[in-house]
Design a protein around this motif. Structure first.
Motif, PDB file in Angstrom:
ATOM      1  N   PRO A   1     -42.190 -47.342 -28.879  1.00  0.00           N
ATOM      2  CA  PRO A   1     -42.675 -48.693 -28.557  1.00  0.00           C
ATOM      3  C   PRO A   1     -41.894 -49.762 -29.314  1.00  0.00           C
ATOM      4  O   PRO A   1     -41.686 -49.655 -30.522  1.00  0.00           O
ATOM      5  CB  PRO A   1     -44.149 -48.656 -29.000  1.00  0.00           C
ATOM      6  N   GLY A   2     -41.449 -50.795 -28.576  1.00  0.00           N
ATOM      7  CA  GLY A   2     -40.728 -51.889 -29.199  1.00  0.00           C
ATOM      8  C   GLY A   2     -39.216 -51.733 -29.173  1.00  0.00           C
ATOM      9  O   GLY A   2     -38.495 -52.616 -29.636  1.00  0.00           O
ATOM     10  N   PHE A   3     -38.714 -50.605 -28.630  1.00  0.00           N
ATOM     11  CA  PHE A   3     -37.269 -50.374 -28.579  1.00  0.00           C
ATOM     12  C   PHE A   3     -36.828 -50.322 -27.114  1.00  0.00           C
ATOM     13  O   PHE A   3     -37.092 -49.347 -26.397  1.00  0.00           O
ATOM     14  CB  PHE A   3     -36.901 -49.071 -29.291  1.00  0.00           C
TER      15      PHE A   3
ATOM     16  N   LYS B   1     -34.409 -35.531 -29.785  1.00  0.00           N
ATOM     17  CA  LYS B   1     -33.448 -34.581 -29.197  1.00  0.00           C
ATOM     18  C   LYS B   1     -32.095 -35.237 -28.978  1.00  0.00           C
ATOM     19  O   LYS B   1     -31.054 -34.576 -29.004  1.00  0.00           O
ATOM     20  CB  LYS B   1     -34.007 -34.043 -27.877  1.00  0.00           C
ATOM     21  N   ASN B   2     -32.085 -36.537 -28.762  1.00  0.00           N
ATOM     22  CA  ASN B   2     -30.851 -37.304 -28.637  1.00  0.00           C
ATOM     23  C   ASN B   2     -31.160 -38.747 -29.000  1.00  0.00           C
ATOM     24  O   ASN B   2     -32.326 -39.145 -29.110  1.00  0.00           O
ATOM     25  CB  ASN B   2     -30.275 -37.204 -27.219  1.00  0.00           C
ATOM     26  N   ILE B   3     -30.119 -39.529 -29.216  1.00  0.00           N
ATOM     27  CA  ILE B   3     -30.337 -40.903 -29.673  1.00  0.00           C
ATOM     28  C   ILE B   3     -30.961 -41.768 -28.577  1.00  0.00           C
ATOM     29  O   ILE B   3     -31.636 -42.748 -28.870  1.00  0.00           O
ATOM     30  CB  ILE B   3     -29.024 -41.537 -30.174  1.00  0.00           C
ATOM     31  N   GLU B   4     -30.738 -41.387 -27.277  1.00  0.00           N
ATOM     32  CA  GLU B   4     -31.331 -42.158 -26.182  1.00  0.00           C
ATOM     33  C   GLU B   4     -32.854 -42.111 -26.206  1.00  0.00           C
ATOM     34  O   GLU B   4     -33.533 -42.990 -25.656  1.00  0.00           O
ATOM     35  CB  GLU B   4     -30.817 -41.639 -24.834  1.00  0.00           C
ATOM     36  N   GLU B   5     -33.420 -41.086 -26.860  1.00  0.00           N
ATOM     37  CA  GLU B   5     -34.877 -40.960 -26.924  1.00  0.00           C
ATOM     38  C   GLU B   5     -35.494 -42.100 -27.737  1.00  0.00           C
ATOM     39  O   GLU B   5     -36.700 -42.356 -27.657  1.00  0.00           O
ATOM     40  CB  GLU B   5     -35.257 -39.613 -27.537  1.00  0.00           C
ATOM     41  N   LEU B   6     -34.683 -42.818 -28.513  1.00  0.00           N
ATOM     42  CA  LEU B   6     -35.183 -43.942 -29.297  1.00  0.00           C
ATOM     43  C   LEU B   6     -35.812 -45.005 -28.391  1.00  0.00           C
ATOM     44  O   LEU B   6     -36.737 -45.709 -28.801  1.00  0.00           O
ATOM     45  CB  LEU B   6     -34.049 -44.559 -30.122  1.00  0.00           C
TER      46      LEU B   6
ATOM     47  N   ASP C   1     -33.610 -51.431 -24.086  1.00  0.00           N
ATOM     48  CA  ASP C   1     -32.180 -51.173 -23.885  1.00  0.00           C
ATOM     49  C   ASP C   1     -31.315 -52.047 -24.795  1.00  0.00           C
ATOM     50  O   ASP C   1     -30.297 -51.588 -25.330  1.00  0.00           O
ATOM     51  CB  ASP C   1     -31.802 -51.445 -22.419  1.00  0.00           C
ATOM     52  N   LYS C   2     -31.740 -53.292 -25.003  1.00  0.00           N
ATOM     53  CA  LYS C   2     -30.933 -54.199 -25.833  1.00  0.00           C
ATOM     54  C   LYS C   2     -30.919 -53.747 -27.287  1.00  0.00           C
ATOM     55  O   LYS C   2     -29.851 -53.705 -27.921  1.00  0.00           O
ATOM     56  CB  LYS C   2     -31.491 -55.620 -25.729  1.00  0.00           C
ATOM     57  N   THR C   3     -32.093 -53.380 -27.789  1.00  0.00           N
ATOM     58  CA  THR C   3     -32.166 -52.899 -29.180  1.00  0.00           C
ATOM     59  C   THR C   3     -31.372 -51.617 -29.342  1.00  0.00           C
ATOM     60  O   THR C   3     -30.650 -51.430 -30.331  1.00  0.00           O
ATOM     61  CB  THR C   3     -33.633 -52.663 -29.584  1.00  0.00           C
ATOM     62  N   PHE C   4     -31.493 -50.729 -28.373  1.00  0.00           N
ATOM     63  CA  PHE C   4     -30.768 -49.460 -28.442  1.00  0.00           C
ATOM     64  C   PHE C   4     -29.259 -49.681 -28.442  1.00  0.00           C
ATOM     65  O   PHE C   4     -28.512 -49.024 -29.170  1.00  0.00           O
ATOM     66  CB  PHE C   4     -31.172 -48.563 -27.265  1.00  0.00           C
ATOM     67  N   ALA C   5     -28.804 -50.644 -27.603  1.00  0.00           N
ATOM     68  CA  ALA C   5     -27.364 -50.921 -27.539  1.00  0.00           C
ATOM     69  C   ALA C   5     -26.834 -51.411 -28.889  1.00  0.00           C
ATOM     70  O   ALA C   5     -25.725 -51.074 -29.298  1.00  0.00           O
ATOM     71  CB  ALA C   5     -27.087 -51.953 -26.460  1.00  0.00           C
ATOM     72  N   ASN C   6     -27.657 -52.194 -29.610  1.00  0.00           N
ATOM     73  CA  ASN C   6     -27.221 -52.695 -30.912  1.00  0.00           C
ATOM     74  C   ASN C   6     -27.196 -51.606 -31.967  1.00  0.00           C
ATOM     75  O   ASN C   6     -26.434 -51.688 -32.946  1.00  0.00           O
ATOM     76  CB  ASN C   6     -28.165 -53.824 -31.360  1.00  0.00           C
TER      77      ASN C   6
ATOM     78  N   ASP D   1     -41.766 -48.026 -39.299  1.00  0.00           N
ATOM     79  CA  ASP D   1     -43.022 -47.270 -39.199  1.00  0.00           C
ATOM     80  C   ASP D   1     -43.201 -46.692 -37.804  1.00  0.00           C
ATOM     81  O   ASP D   1     -43.717 -45.576 -37.631  1.00  0.00           O
ATOM     82  CB  ASP D   1     -44.208 -48.172 -39.543  1.00  0.00           C
ATOM     83  N   GLN D   2     -42.789 -47.440 -36.769  1.00  0.00           N
ATOM     84  CA  GLN D   2     -42.936 -46.950 -35.399  1.00  0.00           C
ATOM     85  C   GLN D   2     -42.055 -45.735 -35.144  1.00  0.00           C
ATOM     86  O   GLN D   2     -42.466 -44.785 -34.474  1.00  0.00           O
ATOM     87  CB  GLN D   2     -42.586 -48.075 -34.415  1.00  0.00           C
ATOM     88  N   ILE D   3     -40.838 -45.745 -35.697  1.00  0.00           N
ATOM     89  CA  ILE D   3     -39.945 -44.591 -35.539  1.00  0.00           C
ATOM     90  C   ILE D   3     -40.544 -43.363 -36.223  1.00  0.00           C
ATOM     91  O   ILE D   3     -40.569 -42.254 -35.668  1.00  0.00           O
ATOM     92  CB  ILE D   3     -38.550 -44.911 -36.115  1.00  0.00           C
ATOM     93  N   ILE D   4     -41.050 -43.540 -37.434  1.00  0.00           N
ATOM     94  CA  ILE D   4     -41.630 -42.418 -38.180  1.00  0.00           C
ATOM     95  C   ILE D   4     -42.878 -41.895 -37.483  1.00  0.00           C
ATOM     96  O   ILE D   4     -43.101 -40.683 -37.376  1.00  0.00           O
ATOM     97  CB  ILE D   4     -41.933 -42.845 -39.623  1.00  0.00           C
ATOM     98  N   ALA D   5     -43.714 -42.817 -36.961  1.00  0.00           N
ATOM     99  CA  ALA D   5     -44.930 -42.398 -36.254  1.00  0.00           C
ATOM    100  C   ALA D   5     -44.586 -41.605 -34.992  1.00  0.00           C
ATOM    101  O   ALA D   5     -45.223 -40.591 -34.680  1.00  0.00           O
ATOM    102  CB  ALA D   5     -45.773 -43.621 -35.905  1.00  0.00           C
ATOM    103  N   TYR D   6     -43.557 -42.050 -34.265  1.00  0.00           N
ATOM    104  CA  TYR D   6     -43.126 -41.320 -33.064  1.00  0.00           C
ATOM    105  C   TYR D   6     -42.609 -39.934 -33.441  1.00  0.00           C
ATOM    106  O   TYR D   6     -42.902 -38.949 -32.761  1.00  0.00           O
ATOM    107  CB  TYR D   6     -42.034 -42.126 -32.350  1.00  0.00           C
TER     108      TYR D   6
END
Length: 243
Positions: free
Chosen positions: A227-229, A218-223, A231-236, A205-210
């Motif tokens: 909120p709640g994401f 624009k790129n995957i790093e924007e994830l 560096d560790k979550t992004f790396a996974n 829901d947070q991804i969809i709301a954002y």
């Protein structure tokens, strides 16, 4: 006595007509009285009928408020209003209100239908719609098929290679790697996002709301700005997502 007989003989026809006329008038009077009385009776009985109708409706509502609430909620759910985002090669892209019994073909029709550049072969028109679903109609000749819920299901993240050297690479000859096996952050719906490792109902829901508030990633790093994401979550998730 003879005079009475002569009088009767002479005026018998007129006497009979007079009697018939009196009888007819009497019948009309009686009939009018009966009709008036019947109307009064009907009007006096009408409130009783209304009262009994309201009593029966109260009884029905009381019965439905007991353990039978669950079927009522199910019935209401069949007409639940949802919203889908129609993008790509359609005449009028945008967000449209739909119902739970509608399918992808209905959403495309709401968006005005295909435009001339649409690639109709890559869309599953028979798929049922879900709330917050993104329907992307690709353009003919477009490289790579966007991973959306309207296209054939992609492999789960566990089948995605760990190598993250290229986030948008095309599939290899053996089909074991590439963007087609990754989840597109811009087009995936809630259920598709939950296929990612560590992404549950709340984070999807947070991804969809954002995405709704800031537009497409624009790129995957924007994830990491969601909120709640961190560096560790992004790396996974890095090897399993694309834009």
């Amino acid at each position: 006595m003879d005079r009475i007989r002569e009088f009767i003989d002479e005026y018998l026809y007129q006497i009979l007509i007079g009697l018939v006329a009196v009888i007819v008038v009497f019948m009309f009077v009686i009939g009018g009285l009966l009709i008036g009385k019947g109307g009064e009776t009907a009007s006096s009985e009408e409130p009783v009928a209304v009262q009994s109708s309201s009593a029966s409706s109260d009884t029905g509502s009381a019965a439905s408020s007991s353990p039978g609430d669950q079927p009522k909620q199910v019935a209401a759910g069949t007409n639940q209003q949802m919203y889908v985002d129609v993008k790509g090669a359609v005449k009028n892209p945008g967000v449209y209100q739909v119902s739970s019994n509608m399918r992808v073909v209905d959403a495309i029709e709401l968006a005005g239908g295909y435009n001339r550049s649409a690639d109709k072969k890559k869309i599953n028109l028979a798929q049922k719609l879900t709330d917050q679903q993104v329907i992307y109609v690709p353009i003919r000749g477009e490289k790579g098929t966007p991973v959306t819920s309207t296209v054939a299901a992609s492999p789960t993240p566990s089948e995605t290679p760990a190598d993250s050297g290229s986030d948008n690479s095309a599939p290899s000859a053996d089909g074991t790697s590439g963007a087609s096996q990754q989840i597109n952050l811009n087009t995936a719906d809630k259920s598709k996002l939950q296929e990612l490792t560590g992404i549950g109902d709340k984070k999807a829901d947070q991804i969809i709301a954002y995405r709704q508030a800031h537009g497409q990633f624009k790129n995957i790093e924007e994830l990491k700005e969601v909120p709640g994401f961190g560096d560790k979550t992004f790396a996974n998730l890095k090897a399993s997502i694309c834009v």
